[in-house]
Motif scaffolding. Structure first.
Motif, PDB file in Angstrom:
ATOM      1  N   GLN A  75     -32.177  71.576  34.801  1.00 22.00           N
ATOM      2  CA  GLN A  75     -31.973  71.937  35.832  1.00 22.00           C
ATOM      3  C   GLN A  75     -32.801  73.296  35.093  1.00 22.00           C
ATOM      4  OE1 GLN A  75     -28.499  73.478  32.554  1.00 22.00           O
ATOM      5  NE2 GLN A  75     -27.041  72.159  33.407  1.00 22.00           N
ATOM      6  N   SER A  76     -32.914  74.047  36.851  1.00 22.08           N
ATOM      7  CA  SER A  76     -34.080  75.083  36.341  1.00 22.08           C
ATOM      8  C   SER A  76     -33.730  76.471  36.991  1.00 22.08           C
ATOM      9  CB  SER A  76     -35.348  74.329  37.153  1.00 22.08           C
ATOM     10  OG  SER A  76     -35.263  74.354  38.439  1.00 22.08           O
ATOM     11  N   ARG A  77     -34.432  77.481  36.934  1.00 18.15           N
ATOM     12  CA  ARG A  77     -34.301  78.536  37.431  1.00 18.15           C
ATOM     13  C   ARG A  77     -36.047  79.274  38.176  1.00 18.15           C
ATOM     14  NH1 ARG A  77     -31.659  84.064  35.558  1.00 18.15           N
ATOM     15  NH2 ARG A  77     -32.594  85.697  36.353  1.00 18.15           N
ATOM     16  N   HIS A  78     -35.732  79.553  39.218  1.00 19.77           N
ATOM     17  CA  HIS A  78     -36.887  80.004  39.528  1.00 19.77           C
ATOM     18  C   HIS A  78     -36.916  81.349  40.372  1.00 19.77           C
ATOM     19  CE1 HIS A  78     -38.821  76.023  39.734  1.00 19.77           C
ATOM     20  NE2 HIS A  78     -37.553  75.662  40.407  1.00 19.77           N
ATOM     21  N   GLU A  79     -37.033  82.754  40.574  1.00 19.48           N
ATOM     22  CA  GLU A  79     -37.750  83.393  40.399  1.00 19.48           C
ATOM     23  C   GLU A  79     -38.534  84.356  41.223  1.00 19.48           C
ATOM     24  OE1 GLU A  79     -35.771  86.699  37.862  1.00 19.48           O
ATOM     25  OE2 GLU A  79     -36.485  85.242  36.112  1.00 19.48           O
ATOM     26  N   GLY A  80     -39.001  85.228  41.393  1.00 15.63           N
ATOM     27  CA  GLY A  80     -40.141  85.689  42.483  1.00 15.63           C
ATOM     28  C   GLY A  80     -39.630  86.961  43.516  1.00 15.63           C
ATOM     29  N   ALA A  81     -40.685  87.228  44.573  1.00 16.77           N
ATOM     30  CA  ALA A  81     -41.098  87.648  45.731  1.00 16.77           C
ATOM     31  C   ALA A  81     -40.300  86.784  46.821  1.00 16.77           C
ATOM     32  CB  ALA A  81     -41.988  87.926  46.050  1.00 16.77           C
ATOM     33  N   ALA A  82     -38.949  87.682  47.815  1.00 11.91           N
ATOM     34  CA  ALA A  82     -38.601  87.159  48.729  1.00 11.91           C
ATOM     35  C   ALA A  82     -39.430  88.382  49.958  1.00 11.91           C
ATOM     36  CB  ALA A  82     -37.224  87.093  48.603  1.00 11.91           C
ATOM     37  N   ARG A  83     -39.468  87.676  51.556  1.00 14.29           N
ATOM     38  CA  ARG A  83     -39.847  88.686  51.735  1.00 14.29           C
ATOM     39  C   ARG A  83     -39.084  87.954  53.765  1.00 14.29           C
ATOM     40  NH1 ARG A  83     -44.807  88.688  55.672  1.00 14.29           N
ATOM     41  NH2 ARG A  83     -45.065  86.248  54.877  1.00 14.29           N
ATOM     42  N   ILE A  84     -38.978  89.123  54.063  1.00 16.11           N
ATOM     43  CA  ILE A  84     -38.543  88.533  55.768  1.00 16.11           C
ATOM     44  C   ILE A  84     -39.626  88.669  56.570  1.00 16.11           C
ATOM     45  CG2 ILE A  84     -36.508  89.149  56.914  1.00 16.11           C
ATOM     46  CD1 ILE A  84     -35.541  88.265  54.770  1.00 16.11           C
ATOM     47  N   VAL A  85     -39.928  87.828  57.490  1.00 14.58           N
ATOM     48  CA  VAL A  85     -40.559  87.681  58.879  1.00 14.58           C
ATOM     49  C   VAL A  85     -40.202  88.007  59.672  1.00 14.58           C
ATOM     50  CG1 VAL A  85     -42.043  86.560  58.957  1.00 14.58           C
ATOM     51  CG2 VAL A  85     -42.817  86.926  57.114  1.00 14.58           C
ATOM     52  N   ARG A  86     -40.266  88.440  60.657  1.00 14.65           N
ATOM     53  CA  ARG A  86     -39.587  88.589  62.038  1.00 14.65           C
ATOM     54  C   ARG A  86     -40.553  88.822  62.870  1.00 14.65           C
ATOM     55  NH1 ARG A  86     -36.361  92.386  58.487  1.00 14.65           N
ATOM     56  NH2 ARG A  86     -34.832  92.701  58.638  1.00 14.65           N
ATOM     57  N   PHE A  87     -40.042  87.373  63.881  1.00 14.29           N
ATOM     58  CA  PHE A  87     -41.042  87.447  65.442  1.00 14.29           C
ATOM     59  C   PHE A  87     -40.404  87.280  65.951  1.00 14.29           C
ATOM     60  CE2 PHE A  87     -40.925  84.276  61.705  1.00 14.29           C
ATOM     61  CZ  PHE A  87     -42.261  83.865  61.603  1.00 14.29           C
ATOM     62  N   GLY A  88     -41.546  87.813  67.231  1.00  6.28           N
ATOM     63  CA  GLY A  88     -41.404  88.179  68.515  1.00  6.28           C
ATOM     64  C   GLY A  88     -40.185  88.304  69.180  1.00  6.28           C
ATOM     65  N   ASP A  89     -40.273  86.920  70.007  1.00  5.88           N
ATOM     66  CA  ASP A  89     -39.274  85.699  69.663  1.00  5.88           C
ATOM     67  C   ASP A  89     -37.120  85.858  68.916  1.00  5.88           C
ATOM     68  OD1 ASP A  89     -39.370  85.087  67.986  1.00  5.88           O
ATOM     69  OD2 ASP A  89     -40.571  82.831  68.629  1.00  5.88           O
ATOM     70  N   GLY A  90     -37.660  86.811  67.925  1.00  6.75           N
ATOM     71  CA  GLY A  90     -36.111  86.716  67.607  1.00  6.75           C
ATOM     72  C   GLY A  90     -36.232  86.269  66.147  1.00  6.75           C
ATOM     73  N   ASP A  91     -37.476  85.644  66.294  1.00  8.84           N
ATOM     74  CA  ASP A  91     -37.083  85.022  64.499  1.00  8.84           C
ATOM     75  C   ASP A  91     -36.498  85.619  63.923  1.00  8.84           C
ATOM     76  OD1 ASP A  91     -35.722  81.897  66.291  1.00  8.84           O
ATOM     77  OD2 ASP A  91     -37.877  81.231  65.788  1.00  8.84           O
ATOM     78  N   ARG A  92     -35.706  85.031  62.270  1.00 11.50           N
ATOM     79  CA  ARG A  92     -36.358  86.147  61.678  1.00 11.50           C
ATOM     80  C   ARG A  92     -36.444  84.699  60.354  1.00 11.50           C
ATOM     81  NH1 ARG A  92     -31.074  88.363  59.842  1.00 11.50           N
ATOM     82  NH2 ARG A  92     -29.926  86.690  61.253  1.00 11.50           N
ATOM     83  N   ARG A  93     -37.331  84.992  59.057  1.00 16.03           N
ATOM     84  CA  ARG A  93     -37.747  84.143  58.644  1.00 16.03           C
ATOM     85  C   ARG A  93     -37.535  83.974  56.768  1.00 16.03           C
ATOM     86  NH1 ARG A  93     -43.106  81.025  59.061  1.00 16.03           N
ATOM     87  NH2 ARG A  93     -43.442  82.467  57.711  1.00 16.03           N
ATOM     88  N   LEU A  94     -37.216  83.662  56.361  1.00 16.73           N
ATOM     89  CA  LEU A  94     -37.553  83.880  54.213  1.00 16.73           C
ATOM     90  C   LEU A  94     -38.538  83.118  53.684  1.00 16.73           C
ATOM     91  CD1 LEU A  94     -35.236  85.556  51.785  1.00 16.73           C
ATOM     92  CD2 LEU A  94     -34.777  83.587  51.955  1.00 16.73           C
ATOM     93  N   ASP A  95     -39.161  84.139  53.101  1.00 17.42           N
ATOM     94  CA  ASP A  95     -40.031  83.459  52.549  1.00 17.42           C
ATOM     95  C   ASP A  95     -39.915  83.818  50.930  1.00 17.42           C
ATOM     96  OD1 ASP A  95     -41.358  82.143  55.048  1.00 17.42           O
ATOM     97  OD2 ASP A  95     -42.945  83.624  54.866  1.00 17.42           O
ATOM     98  N   LEU A  96     -39.828  82.979  50.661  1.00 14.07           N
ATOM     99  CA  LEU A  96     -40.146  82.685  48.954  1.00 14.07           C
ATOM    100  C   LEU A  96     -40.919  81.958  48.339  1.00 14.07           C
ATOM    101  CD1 LEU A  96     -35.764  81.041  48.631  1.00 14.07           C
ATOM    102  CD2 LEU A  96     -36.814  83.736  48.970  1.00 14.07           C
TER     103      LEU A  96
END
Length: 283
Positions: A75-96
């Protein structure tokens, strides 16, 4: 999913952590795809991702044994910053922020957001080529380790299949994945067949290697499935093992009768396609 796991409260696995997230045992699914709980499971490996909507995440991972019981040492647990990157073509990416996590965990560092509310998904960027192959083959997302599904009920583990979840319509997919999907399936012709097995072959699971002329220069990827089209005389299915410029080697599964005799072996001239014969047209 193991039936011993399905329906069990998630809190039973993480009693000291779950209440700390401030989650009720049952609450409406937040319409915001950037906040809430997501779940992924595949062959005894389970992942729960919590997004707090304020730029932080918590990722829980655990394994269960064949009886569906959690293995305490895995078992493991990880935590930290989450950032949403929005692209000009409409894509949304979640970076952890998983830079300091083990290599296998870092596969979840970049996830594409798809949809909203109960039906929202997180698709692994590292798996985008495999996702595209599965969608092109039979309009499913393939193996469930490639994506996270949104929780519908916080009380229990969702009961969904390891393989075969229907993919969203092409228009709803991130453009970066949509562009990899073959809208026009490859239709190839078998040019060579190598060493077909006999009835006395000791390895009854070995595939037959064939080479197909795919009639185009691009599109084939390693492990891409091929099958005979609907109505063909021989029900062939195989997977690409060596893509080349205009051809590729394919490992074709061998069907055998009760006495071990191979049947329906591939032959030179047989047609195979990269779209499953039972799959509907891509939409």
């Amino acid at each position: 999913m193991s039936t011993a796991l399905a329906g069990k409260p998630i809190a039973a696995f993480w009693p000291e952590d779950w209440p700390a997230l401030g989650l009720a045992q049952s609450e409406p699914v937040d319409p915001c795809a950037e906040r809430g709980l997501y779940f992924s499971t595949y062959v005894g490996t389970h992942r729960v991702l919590h997004l707090d909507g304020e730029g932080r995440f918590t990722l829980f991972l655990w394994r269960t044994d064949r009886n569906g019981l959690p293995e305490a040492r895995r078992q493991s647990r990880h935590e930290g910053a989450a950032r949403i990157v929005r692209f000009g073509d409409g894509d949304r990416r979640l970076d952890l922020d998983l830079e300091n996590a083990p290599p296998a965990v870092r596969w979840d560092a970049a996830l594409y957001l798809v949809g909203t509310g109960c039906d929202s998904l997180l698709l692994r960027k590292r798996s985008m080529h495999d996702l595209a192959v599965s969608i092109g083959w039979n309009s499913t997302l393939g193996e469930s380790e490639r994506y996270f599904s949104r929780y519908r009920d916080l009380k229990a583990v969702p009961d969904y299949r390891h393989v075969g979840r229907q993919a969203p319509p092409l228009a709803d997919l991130p453009k970066s994945i949509r562009g990899l999907v073959l809208r026009d399936p490859i239709v190839g012709r078998i040019m060579q067949v190598f060493d077909p097995p006999g009835a006395d072959d000791p390895d009854t699971t070995a595939p037959v290697m064939v080479v197909i002329d795919k009639g185009r220069k691009d599109g084939v990827r390693h492990n891409m499935p091929f099958a005979a089209p609907a109505g063909a005389e021989r029900h062939l299915i195989g997977w690409c093992s060596a893509p080349e410029a205009r051809s590729c080697a394919v490992r074709v599964k061998v069907n055998r009768r009760a006495d071990g005799t191979p049947t329906g072996l591939p032959q030179v001239g047989d047609i195979v396609t990269s779209r499953a014969p039972s799959a509907p047209p891509l939409a």
